[in-house]
Design an enzyme around this catalytic site. Structure first.
Site, PDB file in Angstrom:
ATOM      1  N   LYS A  81       0.834  -1.196   0.000  1.00 37.85           N
ATOM      2  CA  LYS A  81       0.000   0.000   0.000  1.00 37.85           C
ATOM      3  C   LYS A  81       0.877   1.257   0.000  1.00 37.85           C
ATOM      4  O   LYS A  81       2.010   1.229   0.453  1.00 37.85           O
ATOM      5  CB  LYS A  81      -0.907  -0.015   1.237  1.00 37.85           C
ATOM      6  CG  LYS A  81      -1.990   1.050   1.273  1.00 37.85           C
ATOM      7  CD  LYS A  81      -2.870   0.845   2.497  1.00 37.85           C
ATOM      8  CE  LYS A  81      -3.987   1.895   2.540  1.00 37.85           C
ATOM      9  NZ  LYS A  81      -3.454   3.256   2.750  1.00 37.85           N
ATOM     10  N   ASP A  88       7.154   3.508  -9.625  1.00 32.46           N
ATOM     11  CA  ASP A  88       6.077   4.300  -9.024  1.00 32.46           C
ATOM     12  C   ASP A  88       6.087   5.686  -9.658  1.00 32.46           C
ATOM     13  O   ASP A  88       7.106   6.376  -9.612  1.00 32.46           O
ATOM     14  CB  ASP A  88       6.305   4.408  -7.516  1.00 32.46           C
ATOM     15  CG  ASP A  88       5.129   5.044  -6.784  1.00 32.46           C
ATOM     16  OD1 ASP A  88       4.284   5.680  -7.455  1.00 32.46           O
ATOM     17  OD2 ASP A  88       5.060   4.917  -5.557  1.00 32.46           O
ATOM     18  N   THR A 133       9.841   2.262  -0.473  1.00 30.81           N
ATOM     19  CA  THR A 133      11.096   2.788  -1.012  1.00 30.81           C
ATOM     20  C   THR A 133      12.232   2.642  -0.015  1.00 30.81           C
ATOM     21  O   THR A 133      13.349   2.260  -0.383  1.00 30.81           O
ATOM     22  CB  THR A 133      10.927   4.267  -1.414  1.00 30.81           C
ATOM     23  OG1 THR A 133       9.905   4.376  -2.404  1.00 30.81           O
ATOM     24  CG2 THR A 133      12.226   4.828  -1.976  1.00 30.81           C
TER      25      THR A 133
END
Length: 325
Positions: free
Chosen positions: A22, A51, A28
């Site tokens: 999520k 992303d 990261t």
């Protein structure tokens, strides 16, 4: 099972590692720390962000773009940020350029390609995988987008296969149309030759996707690490991720739970939050008893730069149990 990521580091056959979950749960930070650990072990490693809201530059405190760049202060580590949803006009699709001189033909073939939902992204993903594979890195780590986007990314090989089948059907329809308007497209022989060239390129791309798909389903070469926090929505997304990856036949046996609070006699709110978290931690430990579940304490400071990542790296390798509240 040991609650660390040592099992990942000790697997010499791994080639591809995907890190996802999520949004806002520390994907990261986790993927960057893992990449740092592999690089320090001597493996030539690249971390790639897929992303659209890239964070690698902030995490490494260094400007990172669309081409691989060496990370300062860490030998053997490179990074790049890419957007898998490339603008079709900028994508090197194996279709029009160099094949068609006639603008009308280009336009019609462009419509034919764009009529297949997701085919541009699938081809972009295939191009990315092919180019990364040719870079000859020992290990490729993907810092992925939030769950829904990632699952779609991992399903691109299936999209590609379905899309190509549809394109083949459209191809014959288009050839029949061309035979009725030979003045527009030139001779039938020229058009057939151009179409064969185009579909030869597409078949080559399909071969690349098929190879990547086979690697992704090989648990000795590919694994996925789920990242979450001890809250209901994040736990729900993690289970959805595990179920979908299992359906895709992609290995996942590691979960990192970030932002875990430990009891503090001086902080009533911390204790209240820790009690709430413990409920979900207990559920996840029970649900994933055959996984390596890594519990990561909430950090006092933002994890940023090489020094911050090194500290986070150490925690990934130190076993911790669910805090007692």
């Amino acid at each position: 099972m040991e609650p660390t990521l040592k099992n990942i580091l000790e697997n010499p056959s791994l080639k591809w590692i995907f890190v996802g979950g999520k949004g806002g749960v520390g994907k990261t930070t986790t993927s960057s720390s893992l990449a740092t650990l592999f690089a320090k072990s001597g493996k030539k490693t690249i971390i790639i962000s897929t992303d659209p809201a890239h964070n690698l530059s902030d995490c490494f405190d260094q400007k990172i773009g669309g081409q691989p760049i060496l990370i300062k202060g860490i030998d053997n580590l490179s990074a790049m940020e890419i957007d898998p949803t490339v603008d079709p006009d900028k994508l090197k699709l194996p279709t029009l350029q160099g094949f068609m001189n006639d603008q009308a033909t280009k336009s019609l073939l462009s419509e034919l390609i764009s009529s297949v939902p997701g085919i541009d992204e699938a081809m972009s993903f295939a191009e990315l995988m092919n180019s990364v594979d040719e870079m000859k890195y020992d290990l490729i780590i993907f810092d992925t987008a939030p769950t829904g986007h990632t699952l779609r990314l991992l399903n691109f090989p299936n999209i590609m296969e379905k899309g190509l089948n549809k394109l083949v059907q459209l191809r014959y329809n288009f050839q029949n149309l061309a035979s009725q308007f030979q003045g527009l497209f030139g001779s039938q022989e020229e058009f057939d030759q151009q179409m064969n060239q185009m579909f030869s390129k597409i078949e080559t791309m399909k071969d690349t996707v098929t190879k990547v798909n086979a690697q992704m389903k090989d648990k000795n070469k590919t694994t996925f690490i789920g990242v979450c926090i001890p809250e209901f929505l994040s736990m729900y997304e993690t289970e959805r991720l595990v179920q979908e990856l299992t359906k895709f036949k992609i290995d996942i046996h590691n979960i990192v739970i970030n932002q875990v609070l430990f009891p503090d006699d001086q902080c009533k709110m911390c204790n209240a939050r820790a009690k709430m978290q413990k409920k979900y931690l207990d559920q996840m430990i029970d649900l994933y008893d055959d996984f390596h579940v890594v519990i990561m304490p909430l950090q006092e400071n933002e994890v940023r730069g090489i020094d911050g990542l090194k500290q986070f790296c150490e925690l990934l390798l130190k076993p911790k149990t669910v805090p007692q509240v």
